[in-house]
Design a protein around this motif. Structure first.
Motif, mmCIF file in Angstrom:
data_model
loop_
_atom_site.group_PDB
_atom_site.id
_atom_site.type_symbol
_atom_site.label_atom_id
_atom_site.label_comp_id
_atom_site.label_asym_id
_atom_site.label_seq_id
_atom_site.Cartn_x
_atom_site.Cartn_y
_atom_site.Cartn_z
ATOM 1 N N MET A 1 25.498 -25.430 -4.041
ATOM 2 C CA MET A 1 24.293 -25.710 -4.827
ATOM 3 C C MET A 1 24.447 -27.048 -5.546
ATOM 4 N N PRO A 2 23.510 -27.978 -5.405
ATOM 5 C CA PRO A 2 23.607 -29.292 -6.046
ATOM 6 C C PRO A 2 23.745 -29.186 -7.568
ATOM 7 N N THR A 3 24.547 -30.084 -8.127
ATOM 8 C CA THR A 3 24.817 -30.086 -9.563
ATOM 9 C C THR A 3 24.228 -31.334 -10.208
ATOM 10 N N LEU A 4 23.430 -31.133 -11.235
ATOM 11 C CA LEU A 4 22.744 -32.237 -11.910
ATOM 12 C C LEU A 4 23.682 -33.031 -12.806
ATOM 13 N N ILE A 5 23.556 -34.350 -12.741
ATOM 14 C CA ILE A 5 24.259 -35.226 -13.669
ATOM 15 C C ILE A 5 23.381 -35.356 -14.916
ATOM 16 N N VAL A 6 23.785 -34.698 -15.987
ATOM 17 C CA VAL A 6 23.006 -34.701 -17.233
ATOM 18 C C VAL A 6 23.067 -36.069 -17.890
ATOM 19 N N SER A 7 24.239 -36.676 -17.876
ATOM 20 C CA SER A 7 24.376 -38.021 -18.444
ATOM 21 C C SER A 7 25.565 -38.727 -17.817
ATOM 22 N N LYS A 8 25.471 -40.038 -17.782
ATOM 23 C CA LYS A 8 26.558 -40.860 -17.257
ATOM 24 C C LYS A 8 26.809 -42.003 -18.235
ATOM 25 N N GLU A 9 28.080 -42.236 -18.520
ATOM 26 C CA GLU A 9 28.457 -43.313 -19.445
ATOM 27 C C GLU A 9 29.586 -44.126 -18.832
ATOM 28 N N SER A 10 29.400 -45.431 -18.799
ATOM 29 C CA SER A 10 30.452 -46.320 -18.308
ATOM 30 C C SER A 10 31.443 -46.557 -19.445
ATOM 31 N N LEU A 11 32.680 -46.110 -19.260
ATOM 32 C CA LEU A 11 33.705 -46.289 -20.286
ATOM 33 C C LEU A 11 34.398 -47.638 -20.138
ATOM 34 N N ILE A 12 34.687 -47.996 -18.891
ATOM 35 C CA ILE A 12 35.234 -49.311 -18.572
ATOM 36 C C ILE A 12 34.398 -49.821 -17.399
ATOM 37 N N PRO A 13 33.502 -50.782 -17.621
ATOM 38 C CA PRO A 13 32.569 -51.232 -16.587
ATOM 39 C C PRO A 13 33.229 -51.498 -15.242
ATOM 40 N N GLY A 14 32.686 -50.823 -14.206
ATOM 41 C CA GLY A 14 33.184 -51.018 -12.857
ATOM 42 C C GLY A 14 34.477 -50.291 -12.538
ATOM 43 N N GLN A 15 35.054 -49.628 -13.538
ATOM 44 C CA GLN A 15 36.346 -48.980 -13.319
ATOM 45 C C GLN A 15 36.347 -47.489 -13.639
ATOM 46 N N THR A 16 35.845 -47.143 -14.817
ATOM 47 C CA THR A 16 35.950 -45.758 -15.286
ATOM 48 C C THR A 16 34.634 -45.300 -15.894
ATOM 49 N N SER A 17 34.200 -44.106 -15.507
ATOM 50 C CA SER A 17 32.957 -43.559 -16.047
ATOM 51 C C SER A 17 33.130 -42.104 -16.441
ATOM 52 N N LYS A 18 32.231 -41.651 -17.326
ATOM 53 C CA LYS A 18 32.217 -40.265 -17.783
ATOM 54 C C LYS A 18 30.909 -39.619 -17.364
ATOM 55 N N LEU A 19 31.004 -38.440 -16.753
ATOM 56 C CA LEU A 19 29.828 -37.688 -16.344
ATOM 57 C C LEU A 19 29.780 -36.364 -17.092
ATOM 58 N N VAL A 20 28.600 -36.001 -17.556
ATOM 59 C CA VAL A 20 28.361 -34.666 -18.093
ATOM 60 C C VAL A 20 27.509 -33.950 -17.058
ATOM 61 N N LEU A 21 28.021 -32.831 -16.554
ATOM 62 C CA LEU A 21 27.367 -32.117 -15.466
ATOM 63 C C LEU A 21 26.785 -30.787 -15.937
ATOM 64 N N ASP A 22 25.639 -30.439 -15.394
ATOM 65 C CA ASP A 22 25.013 -29.150 -15.681
ATOM 66 C C ASP A 22 25.681 -28.098 -14.786
ATOM 67 N N ALA A 23 26.648 -27.380 -15.355
ATOM 68 C CA ALA A 23 27.426 -26.409 -14.580
ATOM 69 C C ALA A 23 27.732 -25.199 -15.453
ATOM 70 N N PRO A 24 26.714 -24.405 -15.778
ATOM 71 C CA PRO A 24 26.889 -23.289 -16.710
ATOM 72 C C PRO A 24 27.925 -22.258 -16.284
ATOM 73 N N HIS A 25 28.016 -21.976 -14.988
ATOM 74 C CA HIS A 25 28.976 -20.971 -14.522
ATOM 75 C C HIS A 25 30.420 -21.466 -14.697
ATOM 76 N N ILE A 26 30.623 -22.769 -14.523
ATOM 77 C CA ILE A 26 31.955 -23.335 -14.720
ATOM 78 C C ILE A 26 32.248 -23.452 -16.214
ATOM 79 N N ALA A 27 31.286 -23.931 -16.982
ATOM 80 C CA ALA A 27 31.471 -24.121 -18.419
ATOM 81 C C ALA A 27 31.811 -22.815 -19.123
ATOM 82 N N ALA A 28 31.248 -21.704 -18.636
ATOM 83 C CA ALA A 28 31.467 -20.404 -19.270
ATOM 84 C C ALA A 28 32.916 -19.937 -19.125
ATOM 85 N N LYS A 29 33.597 -20.390 -18.073
ATOM 86 C CA LYS A 29 34.951 -19.908 -17.799
ATOM 87 C C LYS A 29 36.027 -20.982 -17.934
#
Length: 280
Positions: A1-29
């Motif tokens: 099942m496709p997982t939505l990217i709730v937000s994306k933030e570039s921590l180091i441009p072109g190198q490192t990024s942070k994603l917040v994913l909508d994954a309630p079943h994973i987050a719960a456990k």
């Protein structure tokens, strides 16, 4: 099942990024130390990433990745509102956390983000958490603000001295161990050479040391055997026996060799992807 990217933030441009994913079943456990495996396209490889944070109430998990090869380059092209084809987790054994006093959590590179979830777990258990983070320079430091929100001490080292102590995380760690006998455990997550150096630093002090290994993974459920590592002379599968192990028992030489086995192919695939992208 496709997982939505709730937000994306570039921590180091072109190198490192942070994603917040909508994954309630994973987050719960999800617990500190767990990881996920994601796949971006039908024919794409399975990419293992340690969970940097989880919010069961919002149903989200946070992951941080370094753009290193073709798959992470494709992941970097996605943006807020896009979907990842599938995300499996939580996987692996969670960190053994109990109230034990002073725990030092050492992080380097994207490992700082992975260490963040574990440090938070120790904090919630009532431990005094000392965070030691390092990078080549101040612009490459990650999660300092997040760690400072609950760690009473966040100690920084940079190779060039642009922030904190000039040197390595092991320099700060050694000084701490020499002057603080209350340290009951050290947790280290980051590049393999850093984790090996931390294990060597703690050994003379007899302080238990946990490392989280980022070995090659494929299925993530212990069937393929691709993630095997040698720990205490025995073969272990990182995905089901780990990813955390006693740092004093890990065969780091073998681990380094296995991680470099496909460097040539990884570089070739990445360069080909970049050429195709640039040529339209």
């Amino acid at each position: 099942m496709p997982t939505l990217i709730v937000s994306k933030e570039s921590l180091i441009p072109g190198q490192t990024s942070k994603l917040v994913l909508d994954a309630p079943h994973i987050a719960a456990k999800a617990k500190p130390g767990n990881f996920i495996i994601l796949r971006i396209t039908e024919k794409g490889e399975r990419v293992p990433l340690t969970i940097a944070d989880a919010d069961p109430e919002k149903g989200t998990i946070t992951i941080v990745y370094l753009v290193l090869g073709k798959s992470t380059a494709i992941l970097e092209e996605l943006k807020t509102g896009d979907y990842i084809l599938d995300v499996a987790g939580p996987l692996g054994r969670d960190t053994h956390i109990e109230k034990k006093g002073t725990v030092v959590c050492v992080g380097g590179g994207t490992g700082i983000a992975a260490m963040h979830h574990i440090a938070k777990g120790h904090h919630k258990a009532g431990n005094h958490v000392v965070a030691i983070i390092g990078a080549r320079n101040k612009d490459l430091l990650l999660f300092e603000k997040e760690l400072s929100s609950f760690c009473p001490e966040v100690l920084v080292s940079t190779d060039d001295g642009s922030k904190g102590v000039k040197g390595f995380v092991t320099d700060i760690l050694k000084e701490r161990l020499e002057n603080d006998k209350s340290v009951t455990e050290v947790v280290a997550i980051g590049p393999v050479p850093m984790m090996e150096a931390v294990a060597k630093t703690t050994k003379p002090f007899g302080v238990p040391t946990v490392v989280s290994l980022n070995s090659i993974m494929v299925d993530g459920i212990g069937m393929c055997g691709a993630c095997r590592v040698t720990v205490g002379g025995e073969t272990k599968f990182t995905c089901v026996d780990g990813p955390e192990f006693d740092g004093q028992l890990v065969d780091f030489k073998e681990l380094r060799q296995r991680l470099s086995a496909f460097k040539g192919q990884e570089t070739e695939c990445y360069n080909e992807h970049c050429r195709c992208k640039n040529n339209g």
